[in-house]
Write a protein that holds these residues in place. Structure first.
Motif, PDB file in Angstrom:
ATOM      1  N   SER A 201       0.851  -1.182   0.000  1.00  0.00           N
ATOM      2  CA  SER A 201       0.000   0.000   0.000  1.00  0.00           C
ATOM      3  C   SER A 201       0.892   1.239   0.000  1.00  0.00           C
ATOM      4  CB  SER A 201      -0.947  -0.018   1.197  1.00  0.00           C
ATOM      5  OG  SER A 201      -1.896   1.038   1.074  1.00  0.00           O
ATOM      6  N   SER A 202       0.299   2.378   0.254  1.00  0.00           N
ATOM      7  CA  SER A 202       1.024   3.640   0.124  1.00  0.00           C
ATOM      8  C   SER A 202       0.632   4.590   1.244  1.00  0.00           C
ATOM      9  CB  SER A 202       0.692   4.276  -1.234  1.00  0.00           C
ATOM     10  OG  SER A 202       1.078   5.631  -1.271  1.00  0.00           O
ATOM     11  N   THR A 203       1.561   5.471   1.602  1.00  0.00           N
ATOM     12  CA  THR A 203       1.241   6.509   2.588  1.00  0.00           C
ATOM     13  C   THR A 203       0.162   7.450   2.065  1.00  0.00           C
ATOM     14  OG1 THR A 203       3.145   7.766   1.746  1.00  0.00           O
ATOM     15  CG2 THR A 203       3.482   6.473   3.746  1.00  0.00           C
ATOM     16  N   GLN A 204      -0.147   7.347   0.777  1.00  0.00           N
ATOM     17  CA  GLN A 204      -1.232   8.169   0.240  1.00  0.00           C
ATOM     18  C   GLN A 204      -2.604   7.678   0.709  1.00  0.00           C
ATOM     19  OE1 GLN A 204      -1.272   9.909  -3.623  1.00  0.00           O
ATOM     20  NE2 GLN A 204       0.867   9.412  -4.023  1.00  0.00           N
TER      21      GLN A 204
ATOM     22  N   ARG B 196      -4.362  10.403   2.330  1.00  0.00           N
ATOM     23  CA  ARG B 196      -4.820  11.549   1.539  1.00  0.00           C
ATOM     24  C   ARG B 196      -6.184  11.270   0.918  1.00  0.00           C
ATOM     25  NH1 ARG B 196       0.715  13.235  -1.749  1.00  0.00           N
ATOM     26  NH2 ARG B 196       2.097  13.304   0.074  1.00  0.00           N
ATOM     27  N   ASP B 197      -6.877  12.334   0.637  1.00  0.00           N
ATOM     28  CA  ASP B 197      -8.210  12.209   0.046  1.00  0.00           C
ATOM     29  C   ASP B 197      -8.110  12.201  -1.475  1.00  0.00           C
ATOM     30  OD1 ASP B 197     -10.953  12.043  -0.179  1.00  0.00           O
ATOM     31  OD2 ASP B 197     -11.263  14.216  -0.045  1.00  0.00           O
ATOM     32  N   ASN B 198      -7.483  11.132  -2.014  1.00  0.00           N
ATOM     33  CA  ASN B 198      -7.434  10.996  -3.468  1.00  0.00           C
ATOM     34  C   ASN B 198      -7.781   9.560  -3.838  1.00  0.00           C
ATOM     35  OD1 ASN B 198      -4.968   9.333  -3.571  1.00  0.00           O
ATOM     36  ND2 ASN B 198      -3.862  11.200  -3.016  1.00  0.00           N
TER      37      ASN B 198
ATOM     38  N   LYS C 172      -5.964   1.714   0.082  1.00  0.00           N
ATOM     39  CA  LYS C 172      -6.570   1.360   1.366  1.00  0.00           C
ATOM     40  C   LYS C 172      -7.655   0.304   1.177  1.00  0.00           C
ATOM     41  CE  LYS C 172      -8.638   3.335   5.531  1.00  0.00           C
ATOM     42  NZ  LYS C 172      -9.063   4.569   6.230  1.00  0.00           N
ATOM     43  N   GLY C 173      -8.469   0.490   0.131  1.00  0.00           N
ATOM     44  CA  GLY C 173      -9.527  -0.482  -0.146  1.00  0.00           C
ATOM     45  C   GLY C 173      -8.967  -1.846  -0.480  1.00  0.00           C
TER      46      GLY C 173
END
Length: 372
Positions: A97-100, A103-105, A112-113
């Motif tokens: 996954s990513s630290t993004q 963020r709301d993108n 995350k999903g």
């Protein structure tokens, strides 16, 4: 011996991880993956059945349509979950996954999903799951304008372009080798951490990164000087920069000769960093080398005789050939992950000077034997 499968094995992180695991053949077996498996439920399921560990890296990072990125990434995870359910085995799944996620993108939401989908599958089937939340990854051979701003800047600087900063953000970075080490550790331990934040090993503003890379260009690319490399991040960044140089056109680098009635004087290596200098003599027809390094910086200088230096990137087939003549002293630098050798192709003794940026350590040689 654990059987390891990597989705996205031909991508930036995937290829690095694949190659790193291939060096541990006494411990792991790699189960090759093809992107086409996502087009065939049967092939994907058959591949899953063979794996003890699956590292899911396949994803879309950039596209003009953020919704396409979101739907593609979630779709790939759902296909993998479906194949896992049909296969009937319960491999340890490691998800990038990513630290993004914070963020709301749509990219962050897709990551995350996807992590949540795989976590649910693992919980339902009693399988180990590692949900790595990864900062910005950089390293050699990344795709410019896609993988990272570091890759983009390196590509531009090595191709006569002028990088521009749209937003001077603060980046948290990890080198691809450091990330691969963490993944391999998770494979070994069976890490079962659903939310596993990966600690960055460097934090800089974009402008600081560009400043360092510009200095590499001015010192190394234009003057042949090895720059000061005071820490591991600097070495990683320099090796990343070097990977974007067009070796076919840049090497061999011809050295300036100062000749007078006494003979010839040649400045061979200009350093802002330490290391070790050695020399060798090589009989006619003899070849030395046939190994590669993953972190070391090495220079071969021919000062007498005729030599053929050959390079080949690990797990690829193209061989780069460089002919050097001591009558016109010159050098070739060895990129990381390129196996290399040097052969005396003349009739007289070959004299070669070698410089490498660290002393040889038998306990940590960073030397892998592979015929060019």
């Amino acid at each position: 011996m654990k059987k390891i499968g990597i989705t996205g094995q031909n991508g930036f992180v995937g290829s690095y991880l694949f190659n790193s695991i291939s060096l541990l053949s006494e411990e792991f077996t790699l189960i090759p993956f093809s992107r086409s498996y996502f087009d065939s439920e049967a092939q994907l399921t058959d591949w899953v059945k063979q794996c003890d560990v699956i590292v899911h890296l396949a994803a879309m990072n950039r596209d003009p349509d953020p919704q396409l990125i979101h739907d593609t990434n979630l779709g790939l995870v759902q296909q993998l979950v479906n194949a896992l359910s049909k296969a009937g085995n319960h491999p340890h799944v490691i998800f990038s996954s990513s630290t993004q996620e914070e963020r709301d993108n749509l990219y962050g939401k897709s990551k995350k999903g996807g992590r949540e989908l795989l976590l649910k599958w693992a919980a339902d089937h009693g399988a180990n799951f590692t949900g790595m939340v990864i900062p910005n990854v950089f390293g050699p051979f990344g795709k410019p304008f896609y993988n990272s701003v570091v890759a983009t800047f390196c590509h531009q600087l090595c191709n006569g372009q002028t990088p521009k900063i749209d937003q001077d953000g603060f980046l948290k970075l990890i080198h691809v080798d450091e990330l691969a080490t963490l993944v391999i550790d998770a494979i070994r331990t069976g890490n079962n951490q659903q939310d596993f934040p990966i600690t960055p090993t460097a934090e800089l503003y974009v402008s600081e990164i560009l400043s360092k890379l510009t200095a590499f260009k001015e010192l190394y690319l234009e003057q042949g000087i090895i720059p000061a490399l005071p820490d591991k991040f600097s070495i990683h960044l320099f090796n990343t920069f070097r990977s974007y140089i067009d070796h076919k056109s840049y090497f061999p680098f011809k050295l300036k000769q100062h000749a007078d009635n006494r003979g010839v004087f040649v400045e061979m290596v200009k350093l802002q960093v330490g290391g070790q200098v050695s020399f060798s003599t090589t009989h006619a027809g003899i070849t030395r080398g046939n190994h590669f390094h993953t972190r070391k910086i090495e220079r071969f200088l021919v000062i007498k005789g005729k030599a053929l230096i050959q390079l080949r990137k690990y797990n690829t087939s193209e061989v780069l050939n460089f002919e050097l003549d001591g009558n016109e002293p010159s050098y070739v630098d060895m990129p990381v992950w390129y196996t290399h050798n040097i052969k005396n192709i003349g009739e007289e003794e070959l004299y070669t000077v070698f410089w490498i940026n660290e002393f040889f350590d038998p306990q940590d040689p960073d030397t892998y034997f592979e015929t060019v």
